[in-house]
Structure formats: C-alpha cells, structure tokens
Design a protein around this motif. Sequence first.
Motif, PDB file in Angstrom:
ATOM      1  N   LEU A 189       0.805  -1.215   0.000  1.00 55.53           N
ATOM      2  CA  LEU A 189       0.000   0.000   0.000  1.00 55.53           C
ATOM      3  C   LEU A 189       0.841   1.269   0.000  1.00 55.53           C
ATOM      4  O   LEU A 189       0.480   2.260  -0.641  1.00 55.53           O
ATOM      5  CB  LEU A 189      -0.934   0.001   1.215  1.00 55.53           C
ATOM      6  N   ALA A 190       1.966   1.258   0.710  1.00 54.90           N
ATOM      7  CA  ALA A 190       2.810   2.455   0.769  1.00 54.90           C
ATOM      8  C   ALA A 190       3.310   2.841  -0.616  1.00 54.90           C
ATOM      9  O   ALA A 190       3.304   4.014  -0.997  1.00 54.90           O
ATOM     10  CB  ALA A 190       3.986   2.227   1.716  1.00 54.90           C
ATOM     11  N   ALA A 191       3.734   1.844  -1.391  1.00 59.07           N
ATOM     12  CA  ALA A 191       4.209   2.114  -2.745  1.00 59.07           C
ATOM     13  C   ALA A 191       3.059   2.462  -3.665  1.00 59.07           C
ATOM     14  O   ALA A 191       3.154   3.381  -4.493  1.00 59.07           O
ATOM     15  CB  ALA A 191       4.970   0.900  -3.283  1.00 59.07           C
ATOM     16  N   ALA A 192       1.941   1.749  -3.536  1.00 59.39           N
ATOM     17  CA  ALA A 192       0.782   2.012  -4.389  1.00 59.39           C
ATOM     18  C   ALA A 192       0.272   3.435  -4.187  1.00 59.39           C
ATOM     19  O   ALA A 192      -0.076   4.132  -5.152  1.00 59.39           O
ATOM     20  CB  ALA A 192      -0.318   0.999  -4.091  1.00 59.39           C
ATOM     21  N   GLY A 193       0.239   3.886  -2.928  1.00 57.54           N
ATOM     22  CA  GLY A 193      -0.220   5.240  -2.646  1.00 57.54           C
ATOM     23  C   GLY A 193       0.683   6.290  -3.258  1.00 57.54           C
ATOM     24  O   GLY A 193       0.215   7.301  -3.792  1.00 57.54           O
ATOM     25  N   THR A 194       1.992   6.058  -3.193  1.00 64.09           N
ATOM     26  CA  THR A 194       2.953   7.002  -3.777  1.00 64.09           C
ATOM     27  C   THR A 194       2.765   7.116  -5.282  1.00 64.09           C
ATOM     28  O   THR A 194       2.720   8.217  -5.840  1.00 64.09           O
ATOM     29  CB  THR A 194       4.393   6.553  -3.466  1.00 64.09           C
ATOM     30  N   PHE A 195       2.640   5.976  -5.954  1.00 63.59           N
ATOM     31  CA  PHE A 195       2.470   6.000  -7.406  1.00 63.59           C
ATOM     32  C   PHE A 195       1.125   6.597  -7.797  1.00 63.59           C
ATOM     33  O   PHE A 195       1.015   7.265  -8.832  1.00 63.59           O
ATOM     34  CB  PHE A 195       2.625   4.584  -7.976  1.00 63.59           C
ATOM     35  N   MET A 196       0.098   6.379  -6.981  1.00 66.54           N
ATOM     36  CA  MET A 196      -1.201   6.972  -7.272  1.00 66.54           C
ATOM     37  C   MET A 196      -1.122   8.494  -7.198  1.00 66.54           C
ATOM     38  O   MET A 196      -1.657   9.208  -8.058  1.00 66.54           O
ATOM     39  CB  MET A 196      -2.256   6.446  -6.304  1.00 66.54           C
ATOM     40  N   ARG A 197      -0.431   9.020  -6.182  1.00 67.20           N
ATOM     41  CA  ARG A 197      -0.295  10.472  -6.055  1.00 67.20           C
ATOM     42  C   ARG A 197       0.480  11.059  -7.230  1.00 67.20           C
ATOM     43  O   ARG A 197       0.125  12.120  -7.763  1.00 67.20           O
ATOM     44  CB  ARG A 197       0.393  10.817  -4.732  1.00 67.20           C
TER      45      ARG A 197
ATOM     46  N   ILE B   5       5.187  -3.398 -12.917  1.00 65.71           N
ATOM     47  CA  ILE B   5       4.488  -3.582 -11.643  1.00 65.71           C
ATOM     48  C   ILE B   5       5.194  -4.636 -10.793  1.00 65.71           C
ATOM     49  O   ILE B   5       5.346  -4.476  -9.571  1.00 65.71           O
ATOM     50  CB  ILE B   5       3.021  -3.984 -11.894  1.00 65.71           C
ATOM     51  N   THR B   6       5.654  -5.700 -11.436  1.00 65.76           N
ATOM     52  CA  THR B   6       6.389  -6.737 -10.711  1.00 65.76           C
ATOM     53  C   THR B   6       7.658  -6.166 -10.102  1.00 65.76           C
ATOM     54  O   THR B   6       8.002  -6.469  -8.942  1.00 65.76           O
ATOM     55  CB  THR B   6       6.729  -7.908 -11.647  1.00 65.76           C
ATOM     56  N   ALA B   7       8.367  -5.333 -10.852  1.00 66.01           N
ATOM     57  CA  ALA B   7       9.611  -4.725 -10.356  1.00 66.01           C
ATOM     58  C   ALA B   7       9.328  -3.823  -9.153  1.00 66.01           C
ATOM     59  O   ALA B   7      10.071  -3.836  -8.160  1.00 66.01           O
ATOM     60  CB  ALA B   7      10.283  -3.936 -11.470  1.00 66.01           C
ATOM     61  N   VAL B   8       8.244  -3.044  -9.236  1.00 73.42           N
ATOM     62  CA  VAL B   8       7.872  -2.169  -8.121  1.00 73.42           C
ATOM     63  C   VAL B   8       7.533  -2.994  -6.885  1.00 73.42           C
ATOM     64  O   VAL B   8       7.943  -2.670  -5.758  1.00 73.42           O
ATOM     65  CB  VAL B   8       6.671  -1.280  -8.516  1.00 73.42           C
TER      66      VAL B   8
END
Length: 369
Positions: free
Chosen positions: A88-96, A347-350
Amino acid sequence: MDLPGQEDFAGEILHSAHYRNAEPFRGKRVLCVGIGETAADVVNEIAQVTESCTLSVRRYQPIVERYPAGRPYTNDTYTSQLLHSVPLAAAGTFMRLGMNRNKSRGKTAAAWAVAEWNSKNPHFFNHFLTKNDAFIRRIVDNTLTVNASGIERLGKDYVLFKDGRRKKIDTIMLNTGYIEDFSILKDVNITDVHRLYKHMIHPDLGLGAVLIGWARPAAGGVPACSEMQSRYFALLCSGKKALPDRVRLQNLIERQAAYENEVFHGNPDLRTLVHYNHYMLDFAKAIGCLPWHPALVLDPQLAHRLCCGSQTPHVYRLFGPHSSHRAARKTVMSLPPAFKTSQVLGITAVSVASRVLIAMGLMRPDPVY
C-alpha cells in the motif's frame, strides 16, 4: 442526519432513499450532502435541472474513473492480483504521482477534474473508493459546485459553511447512507460488524443467525463477497466444513478487525469495509476453492489471466466445491487483462523493490490480514 439549525430551515429536507428522478428539483436551489455510489448518480441528475446545486462533503472521497486513464477497460479490471501485490505504501505514492500528472496532462476535462479531486486526499487506498465518476462532469460544466469545509449551520433559506461561505438554498438532499440496526437479534448486541467472523458470524450465535451482505469491498463488488459468504455458510450447514473453535474464532475476528481499522482509517465510521482481494482469497482458503492450483502448471494462459485479470467470482469456480472448471475458465479467458507485458514487468519490479525496502526497514509494511 441532524444538521445544525435545521429547525430554522424553511425548505424541504429529503433522503436519497426516497429519490426517484430529478424532476421535482427542476429550477430549485439544492444542497446535496454526501458522495457515495448512490449519491454520485443522484447528484449528477439533480445538477442538470436545478437553478443551482451545491455538494457538501466532509472529505474528498477517492474516485475511480469508470474507464481509468481513458483506457478501454472498466475499473473492475484492475482488481487483479498483480496490482494488489504492490504494498500500500508504494501504491499510494504512485497513485499520487499519477494524479499530479493527470491534473495537467489528462486526456479529457473530466480526467483533469478527477485528478484534481483525488489529489486533495493523500490517502487514496485507505478509503472506500467511489466507483462512479458521473457527477464529475457536472463540476466540469459548472452546474455543480463543491464545498468540503463542512456545514456550520442552516438558516431559513441558506446554508453557512465552516469556511464562511454562504449559499442560498431551498431544498436539501441527504445522500448520507443508512443506519445499521440489528435489534431484531435479542440475545446478542451487535454494534460493530467488525466483531463478526468474516462480517457474518457472531461467536455467541454460531450458525443460529448468519448475516450475509455486510461485507462492502473498497474496490470490487458486494454480490461477489456475498456469494462467498453464502457458499461458506452452505458448507457449514451441510457439515462439510466446521467453524473454528471459539478461542480461534475470536482471535481471527480480532486480527480481521485490526487489519480493517488500520487500512481503512479514512472511513472509520464505515464498518462494513473489506479488502476485496484479501477477503475473497481468505474465503477461498476456508471453502477450498483457491484458484492457485497445481493444474495451472499445464495451463499457463489461465495462470496469466488469474494474475493479471479481473478477480470475478468465476475465478473461484475453477476448483473446489461446486466448481465448474470448463465454464469458469471460458469466462475468465474472455475477460481482457488490463496490462501489457511491459506494464506487468514494471508492476512486478515495483512490488519486488518495495518488499526489499520493507525488509530493510525503509518502507512501511502492510498490516497482516
């Protein structure tokens, strides 16, 4: 809900439970309160016929476009296991980052407006996601204005917002949800759905009274979750499965509640929220219908769709009790995956990089479901 000063208000106050169409609001000055799934439709229709329409919200509830990024795939396509493998921490950053980009480079005015709306909420994935962007078009065409400061009080023919702005109104439409009332159950006191096993079974009632339908995924469908609840209940009733013992049952409830309280801190009062992917997979383990099966070694195309495609209920009919592999596979394979090969690799790399950072203590881990 009770609004401060509503006893002084001379106009009409309605609830969306009684809404049928926008015609009674034609030419009026309307205040709409709240913006969930139903509200998005109601506000969209009302704003097209009123003299003025104002939307009052407590927060900029995150919105998922019906066709994210203008691509030809509806938003349910993005319930893939691949996308939800990203912490979630990474997903939130990329969403912003994506929203900031779309504020100036979106393909349409509606895409810009969605990005502008979502950029005002820094915790995108910690809320219920409104999967209906219809009302955004009314903001774009200036038939709808938004105030997120909160309502200070009502007057005879106006609303005063907490930011000092004042708006003339003669009608109020409350899109403020419903009261959960379990008083029909006389032997237990249910005040919080989080205190039920899988949002359906109270430890004191066991199978005597099971509540199906109180699992509302932040992204995904209520009917899909209800189907899994129903399948599990049927197996319990037939004796093919058994509830965990009371001690383990209570521990599972506590762990589920802790996860949901932490992840969905953006909507603390919306107690029915669940994480769609985790909730469905957790039920699949209990039922015995996990889609990840040794037989997938011989069916790499299906394995790819299970990873990168939409997690519809058909995924959980491939194997296990009451499965119909041929029909389920046909449906799963007919649904388009949203990601190109390059995107799958990205996405896999992230996901991998994020987990390395978590292991090093440099990124916050997801709570344990």
